[in-house]
Design a protein around this motif. Structure first.
Motif: not given
Length: 243
Positions: A63-77
């Motif tokens: 629901e937020t850009a921050g969470k989407s960014v975190d998923a990518l940074t942590r390689e969960n996406a």
């Protein structure tokens, strides 16, 4: 097209292409013209890239850009769709932008604030979505006004009204929708920033994988795919980024 299987594997380490989606940005997702959910240009591009790889796509919704960014940074996406920002770039590789949107201020219709210059003054509080591209930008650039951060971009205008605060900041399309939804509001005439939206992937993957995604985005722009997706989803006020 015969793709290097090692590159395909880089994008699909779990066997699927995991796409991180920000559903809080109406330009990228949550299209009002489609009964399909989620829908939007970012979903179309994720599916197109999965087809290009010959892989199945897994849509991971936030629901937020921050969470989407975190998923990518942590390689969960494996891929994502987000605004280019230098703070985010520490852990993310950004492609060239595929679309440009505007960040705008919104005030009450009877507000004495008439211009962007009126916003950056002592005592002015600006409501923003936490960890959004425009919050990151305003945190760096505002000299006198202060920011009031709320969890999601969609909640910005409601929080402004509930807190009786003078200014809300956000993506033009969201601000315009709130003007129609609520009434008694107006946008300031000038944008305060241009937001360059890009595809992205974890920075620690190979340079060859980065180049492959960059090339994919450039070809989608050149072919008219991005422009057609914006039109199909009824997105006004956004433009395809120049090559």
């Amino acid at each position: 097209m015969n793709l290097d299987p090692n590159l395909v594997k880089e994008f699909t380490p779990t066997g699927k292409l995991r796409a991180s989606l920000n559903l809080g940005n109406p330009v990228l997702a949550h299209s009002r013209t489609s009964t399909e959910r989620p829908a939007g240009v970012s979903i179309d591009m994720a599916r197109q890239f999965a087809n290009y790889l010959g892989a199945e796509v897994e849509l991971i919704e936030f629901e937020t850009a921050g969470k989407s960014v975190d998923a990518l940074t942590r390689e969960n996406a494996d891929i994502g769709f987000m605004a280019i920002d230098p703070l985010r770039a520490a852990g993310i590789h950004f492609t060239p932008p595929y679309v440009q949107i505007e960040g705008c201020y919104l005030v009450a219709s009877d507000s004495p604030i008439r211009s962007n210059e009126d916003v950056d003054r002592p005592g002015i509080q600006v409501v923003v979505g936490n960890a959004s591209a425009y919050e990151l930008y305003l945190s760096r650039t505002l000299q006198h006004a202060s920011l009031v951060k709320v969890p999601t971009s969609e909640a910005v205008v409601d929080a402004m009204l509930e807190g009786k605060l003078p200014v809300a900041a956000g993506v033009r399309q969201q601000m315009e929708a709130d003007v129609v939804r609520i009434g008694g509001l107006r946008l300031l005439p000038e944008r305060f920033m241009v937001i360059n939206q890009a595809m992205a992937m974890p920075r620690h993957r190979s340079a060859a994988a980065h180049a492959m995604l960059d090339d994919f985005v450039q070809r989608l722009k050149a072919s008219g795919f991005v422009a057609q997706a914006l039109a199909r989803h009824g997105i006004a006020g956004a433009k395809v980024a120049p090559s």
